[in-house]
Design a protein around this motif. Structure first.
Motif, PDB file in Angstrom:
ATOM      1  N   ALA A 380       0.812  -1.212   0.000  1.00 29.49           N
ATOM      2  CA  ALA A 380       0.000   0.000   0.000  1.00 29.49           C
ATOM      3  C   ALA A 380       0.842   1.258   0.000  1.00 29.49           C
ATOM      4  O   ALA A 380       0.465   2.266  -0.583  1.00 29.49           O
ATOM      5  CB  ALA A 380      -0.930  -0.009   1.208  1.00 29.49           C
ATOM      6  N   THR A 381       2.011   1.215   0.653  1.00 30.59           N
ATOM      7  CA  THR A 381       2.870   2.403   0.716  1.00 30.59           C
ATOM      8  C   THR A 381       4.287   2.005   0.363  1.00 30.59           C
ATOM      9  O   THR A 381       4.649   0.822   0.362  1.00 30.59           O
ATOM     10  CB  THR A 381       2.857   3.024   2.126  1.00 30.59           C
ATOM     11  N   ALA A 382       5.102   3.023   0.069  1.00 29.86           N
ATOM     12  CA  ALA A 382       6.501   2.773  -0.277  1.00 29.86           C
ATOM     13  C   ALA A 382       7.271   2.163   0.883  1.00 29.86           C
ATOM     14  O   ALA A 382       8.318   1.534   0.693  1.00 29.86           O
ATOM     15  CB  ALA A 382       7.164   4.076  -0.717  1.00 29.86           C
ATOM     16  N   ALA A 383       6.756   2.308   2.105  1.00 26.77           N
ATOM     17  CA  ALA A 383       7.418   1.723   3.273  1.00 26.77           C
ATOM     18  C   ALA A 383       7.210   0.219   3.342  1.00 26.77           C
ATOM     19  O   ALA A 383       7.989  -0.497   3.974  1.00 26.77           O
ATOM     20  CB  ALA A 383       6.913   2.382   4.551  1.00 26.77           C
ATOM     21  N   ALA A 437      -5.199  -1.239  -9.832  1.00 20.57           N
ATOM     22  CA  ALA A 437      -5.878  -0.555  -8.736  1.00 20.57           C
ATOM     23  C   ALA A 437      -5.123  -0.793  -7.439  1.00 20.57           C
ATOM     24  O   ALA A 437      -4.677  -1.897  -7.143  1.00 20.57           O
ATOM     25  CB  ALA A 437      -7.310  -1.068  -8.609  1.00 20.57           C
ATOM     26  N   MET A 438      -4.977   0.271  -6.685  1.00 16.96           N
ATOM     27  CA  MET A 438      -4.282   0.174  -5.400  1.00 16.96           C
ATOM     28  C   MET A 438      -5.312  -0.014  -4.286  1.00 16.96           C
ATOM     29  O   MET A 438      -6.492   0.321  -4.448  1.00 16.96           O
ATOM     30  CB  MET A 438      -3.457   1.447  -5.149  1.00 16.96           C
ATOM     31  N   PRO A 439      -4.893  -0.565  -3.158  1.00 17.79           N
ATOM     32  CA  PRO A 439      -5.809  -0.648  -2.021  1.00 17.79           C
ATOM     33  C   PRO A 439      -6.305   0.745  -1.636  1.00 17.79           C
ATOM     34  O   PRO A 439      -5.566   1.742  -1.749  1.00 17.79           O
ATOM     35  CB  PRO A 439      -4.950  -1.263  -0.916  1.00 17.79           C
ATOM     36  N   ILE A 440      -7.535   0.831  -1.188  1.00 12.51           N
ATOM     37  CA  ILE A 440      -8.080   2.140  -0.810  1.00 12.51           C
ATOM     38  C   ILE A 440      -7.252   2.762   0.309  1.00 12.51           C
ATOM     39  O   ILE A 440      -7.048   3.997   0.325  1.00 12.51           O
ATOM     40  CB  ILE A 440      -9.560   2.005  -0.409  1.00 12.51           C
ATOM     41  N   THR A 451      -3.398  11.227  -8.978  1.00 14.30           N
ATOM     42  CA  THR A 451      -4.310  10.316  -9.648  1.00 14.30           C
ATOM     43  C   THR A 451      -4.192   8.933  -9.016  1.00 14.30           C
ATOM     44  O   THR A 451      -3.079   8.423  -8.822  1.00 14.30           O
ATOM     45  CB  THR A 451      -4.002  10.229 -11.142  1.00 14.30           C
ATOM     46  N   VAL A 452      -5.334   8.340  -8.726  1.00 14.55           N
ATOM     47  CA  VAL A 452      -5.342   7.007  -8.110  1.00 14.55           C
ATOM     48  C   VAL A 452      -6.361   6.138  -8.829  1.00 14.55           C
ATOM     49  O   VAL A 452      -7.307   6.637  -9.442  1.00 14.55           O
ATOM     50  CB  VAL A 452      -5.685   7.072  -6.603  1.00 14.55           C
ATOM     51  N   MET A 453      -6.126   4.817  -8.752  1.00 16.00           N
ATOM     52  CA  MET A 453      -7.101   3.845  -9.233  1.00 16.00           C
ATOM     53  C   MET A 453      -7.413   2.909  -8.073  1.00 16.00           C
ATOM     54  O   MET A 453      -6.506   2.329  -7.465  1.00 16.00           O
ATOM     55  CB  MET A 453      -6.552   3.035 -10.409  1.00 16.00           C
ATOM     56  N   VAL A 454      -8.690   2.773  -7.752  1.00 13.01           N
ATOM     57  CA  VAL A 454      -9.109   1.912  -6.650  1.00 13.01           C
ATOM     58  C   VAL A 454     -10.264   1.039  -7.113  1.00 13.01           C
ATOM     59  O   VAL A 454     -10.945   1.349  -8.099  1.00 13.01           O
ATOM     60  CB  VAL A 454      -9.543   2.728  -5.407  1.00 13.01           C
ATOM     61  N   ASP A 474     -13.098  -1.579   0.221  1.00 11.99           N
ATOM     62  CA  ASP A 474     -12.413  -2.839  -0.025  1.00 11.99           C
ATOM     63  C   ASP A 474     -11.939  -3.368   1.332  1.00 11.99           C
ATOM     64  O   ASP A 474     -12.386  -2.886   2.376  1.00 11.99           O
ATOM     65  CB  ASP A 474     -11.259  -2.678  -1.032  1.00 11.99           C
ATOM     66  N   ALA A 475     -11.065  -4.358   1.328  1.00 11.40           N
ATOM     67  CA  ALA A 475     -10.646  -4.964   2.588  1.00 11.40           C
ATOM     68  C   ALA A 475      -9.795  -4.032   3.434  1.00 11.40           C
ATOM     69  O   ALA A 475      -9.614  -4.264   4.632  1.00 11.40           O
ATOM     70  CB  ALA A 475      -9.876  -6.252   2.316  1.00 11.40           C
TER      71      ALA A 475
END
Length: 836
Positions: A380-383, A437-440, A451-454, A474-475
């Motif tokens: 979900a994140t760069a970390a 799509a990335m996690p919400i 810009t995001v895709m979910v 989403d989850a």
């Protein structure tokens, strides 16, 4: 030792065997013959001399005539004494030598032989037999330390036992046996004397007294030889992983199922025959087995037994120098779905797992000799970054499989290199391209203008709060989708993909249009399950952790009603949560069908809706936006806290609400534990198939009871179980960290707790249902019982605890005892038991 037999009163003199004088009027003497007399031990009891019998060589046998004159001969290597030129007539023979110790004569002491008139060869015998004893025994671990094999002890089947004469175990093996399922062995016919038993013991056990055991056999008696061992015949893989790496290396043995073929991760140099390895997994854990012999042909789904040494390489637990035996083929293990957070936390090492939605950040260089390379991925994140490792070209996964910026679901064995986790897919089938799509939850970390895709499932349709607005989950989280294009109608249950720009309106996160003329791109993917509301407290709602999600907050006290907008029908209801948090129930417009008549000042309501924290600047006001009148329910007046219910008398009726901390099948199938802010309690007689799982927020109506000192909510009668209503999802509380003394005080009974630093002093035997107790000492000196209620839960029936090791244990604090109730700690899964 030999025993001498004396010939008493026998005169040894020449025996005249020549023919009679011609003037003898008694008639001719006939033709002289030969007498052959054998002396032997009839070892097999056949009654005749044959292979395996013992010839008595070099000993005297005497032939005696009626006038007591005699002649002596010595037995040869076959035990035969031969007399030639013997005149026809009747003679007796007598053995006067020594015989093997323990042998007794089974024929006449002075047998008669008759040489016929026509001569020829006649035979006689001195046949000896042994009066044997026998040896029986059992090889076992003395679990109750009473030196006797009895119920609860652990037998050692399949151990070879060899019998040697005397103390030399390098000579001839007299007999051999293998211990049966009960650990028993036997040698039923053994001559009297001293012997040594040699045990070819399993390498992970130690025999008390050593692998050689002396034994003395007495004639016609059974000698019992109980042999005890320490250690484990087979360990679980979790126990193997907990075994320290020592010098010299510790031998371990275990069984499991191979999750990868042995040459898949091997270097192709030399035909792919070097550094062959497999991952093996059982119900408790998985581990790398390194150095598999070429030609062992271990494949996915092979059930194997491994004996090897515990080692570690570059931070990864492994077993090396293995002897690996294929036990047969079984159903291959399914990968465990896990999160990146669990991977980074070091969970499930050595197991076959699937990690979803991994974003490829970079692809490393491919080794020209092995075809190996690394793929850097994130969640979900760069970390949330770790590594997918392709160990060799044998996987069939070329570097061209991966596209930077693309997302994948990846299955593989989870290993370690340089102390960092790496996921090893086995074949192209383990790598699945998925939507970008990335996690919400990840999208919510982006800044305004990104810009995001979910993707998610709609739980508030269009034209409810606003004609151009919908909410999805989403989850990982939820969000408002704004500026839905005109003509697009979305209803709860629609599964959609949204590409848009991050915006914030009065602090609310939204995925919205790119510009005044460019709305978000919305694709309807199909139909999904409408999310259940998560029951949260006022404080949890105010924390912003659940913004954008469907939530339920119970017991909201209506303080006042706001003014209704004449144009939209919107209004605010000002409420106070039971924990004192002030918040707003927001009716966005009259299309919800909600009016002020749905609320009564001074009354309490359970409200479900979209969560947000509203305002142009901090502090923000927590809001909950119900979707319809069905989301507004008067709080049942009979609902009381769990603490209040526990104070009631047995057979009193109570209604409580709480989040499930141990669902069906967690500790037992017929019982669950629930918890609220005031305490926890067991709910018993849960109907089979109710499907109550950890994290469910439920309402329970039943009667109070006390069983073995523990308070429970149980059925009303033999046919009426407690009434359980699933209200949605809750937030499972973090376990309360307490001391051993605090546990024994029973102040936290029914709650989820954790006690750290527990040293195991004893592991009890399992009962018929696989349940057992583990006795531990807490750092403060308290002696605690950890109760394992297998096999209902995911903790295996065999103990995963080792005496002397230290553990942190999470579980339910539960009372037990008819007269004196003692608090026990009941872990729910293997994950609740952490080895130091």
């Amino acid at each position: 030792m030999l025993r001498r037999i004396l010939t008493a009163g026998i005169v040894l003199a020449p025996l005249f065997l020549s023919a009679c004088d011609d003037n003898d009027t008694t008639g001719p003497n006939g033709t002289p013959g030969t007498v052959a007399v054998r002396a032997y031990v009839d070892s097999d009891g056949s009654g005749t001399f044959n292979e395996g019998d013992i010839a008595i060589a070099g000993q005297p046998i005497t032939l005696i005539v009626p006038d007591e004159s005699a002649e002596q001969a010595t037995t040869d290597a076959e035990g035969v004494a031969t007399f030639t030129g013997v005149t026809p007539g009747s003679y007796t023979v007598q053995f006067s030598g020594v015989v093997p110790d323990g042998a007794v004569l089974a024929t006449a002491s002075r047998p008669v032989v008759v040489v016929p008139f026509l001569g020829g060869t006649v035979s006689g015998q001195f046949r000896y037999v042994f009066n044997p004893g026998s040896i029986t025994g059992v090889l076992f671990r003395d679990n109750n330390s009473n030196t006797t094999f009895d119920a609860g002890d652990t037998p050692a089947p399949g151990t070879e036992v060899l019998l040697f004469a005397g103390t030399d175990t390098t000579g001839v093996v007299l007999n051999a046996d293998t211990t049966d399922a009960s650990g028993a062995f036997a040698f039923p016919v053994v001559r009297a004397g001293d012997y040594t038993l040699l045990f070819h013991a399993f390498p992970t056990i130690t025999l008390v007294g050593g692998n050689t055991q002396p034994v003395t056999v007495v004639t016609q008696e059974t000698t019992d030889v109980p042999v005890r061992f320490t250690g484990s015949l087979l360990s679980t893989i979790a126990q193997v992983r907990a075994t320290p790496v020592t010098t010299p290396a510790t031998t371990v043995a275990f069984e499991g199922v191979a999750t990868v073929a042995q040459n898949t991760f091997a270097s192709p140099v030399g035909g792919g025959t070097t550094s062959q390895q497999v991952y093996v997994q059982d119900a408790t854990a998985g581990i790398l087995v390194f150095g598999i012999p070429v030609g062992a042909n271990i494949g996915i789904g092979d059930s194997v037994r491994v004996i090897g040494t515990r080692a570690v390489f570059s931070g990864e637990a492994q077993v090396t120098n293995p002897t690996i035996t294929k036990l047969g083929a079984v159903t291959p293990r399914s990968p465990r779905p896990v999160s990146i957070a669990q991977v980074l936390a070091g969970q499930f090492m050595g197991e076959l797992i699937t990690v979803p939605n991994l974003l490829v950040r970079s692809v490393g260089n491919v080794s020209g000799t092995t075809g190996s390379y690394n793929v850097n991925v994130q969640g979900a994140t760069a970390a949330d970054t770790f590594q997918v490792r392709i160990p060799s070209s044998n996987t069939g996964i070329p570097a061209s499989t991966w596209v930077v910026g693309q997302r994948y679901d990846v299955t593989g064995d989870l290993g370690v290199f340089n102390t960092l986790p790496n996921l090893k897919p086995r074949s192209p089938a383990d790598v699945t391209v998925r939507s970008n799509a990335m996690p919400i939850a990840e999208a919510r970390t982006h800044a305004a203008g990104d810009t995001v895709m979910v993707e998610g499932v709609v739980y508030v349709g269009t034209n409810v709060f606003n004609v151009a607005s919908t909410y999805i989950m989403d989850a990982t989280g939820g969000t408002n989708v704004f500026n839905v294009p005109a003509g697009v109608t979305l209803v709860p249950g629609d599964s959609i993909r949204v590409t848009g720009m991050v915006t914030f309106f009065s602090n609310e996160f939204e995925v919205a249009r790119f510009s005044s003329t460019s709305p978000p791109i919305i694709e309807v993917l199909g139909t999904g399950a409408i999310p259940q509301p998560r029951t949260v407290t006022g404080a949890q709602l105010a924390s912003r952790a659940y913004d954008g999600q469907l939530v339920r907050t119970a017991g909201l006290l209506v303080d006042s009603l706001g003014t209704v907008s004449g144009s939209t029908g919107s209004f605010n209801v000002f409420v106070t949560a039971p924990d004192g948090t002030h918040m707003i129930v927001r009716n966005d417009r009259n299309t919800t069908g909600i009016t002020t008549a749905n609320f009564t000042v001074g009354s309490r309501f359970d409200v479900t809706g979209a969560a947000l924290n509203f305002g142009s600047s901090a502090p923000f006001t927590p809001q909950i936006k119900p979707r319809s009148p069905a989301d507004i329910v008067p709080t049942p007046t009979d609902v009381i806290t769990i603490a209040a219910a526990e104070a009631l008398l047995d057979d009193d009726t109570a209604t409580v609400e709480g989040v499930v901390t141990s669902g069906q099948g967690g500790i037992t199938n017929g019982a669950i534990y629930i918890q609220d802010a005031t305490g926890g309690i067991q709910v018993f007689n849960v109907p089979a198939g109710a499907g109550i799982v950890t994290g469910d927020f439920i309402r329970v109506n039943g009667i109070l009871d006390t069983f073995n000192g523990e308070r429970e909510i149980v059925r009303f009668n033999t046919t009426t179980p407690p009434v359980i209503t699933v209200l949605g999802k809750g937030v499972v509380p973090a376990p309360r960290v307490i001391t051993g003394t605090q546990l024994l005080s029973r102040a936290f009974e029914g709650e989820l707790v954790r006690v750290n630093g527990l040293t195991v002093t004893a592991v009890g035997a399992t009962d018929g249902s696989g349940r057992y107790n583990v006795t531990v000492n807490a750092p403060d000196g308290a002696v605690i019982t950890v109760r394992l209620e297998s096999p209902a839960g995911s903790i295996p029936p065999s103990s995963i605890f080792t005496v002397g090791n230290v553990y942190d244990v999470t579980g339910i604090a539960a009372g037990f005892g008819n007269t004196t109730t003692v608090e026990q700690l009941k872990p729910r899964t293997v994950a609740d038991i952490v080895t130091h």
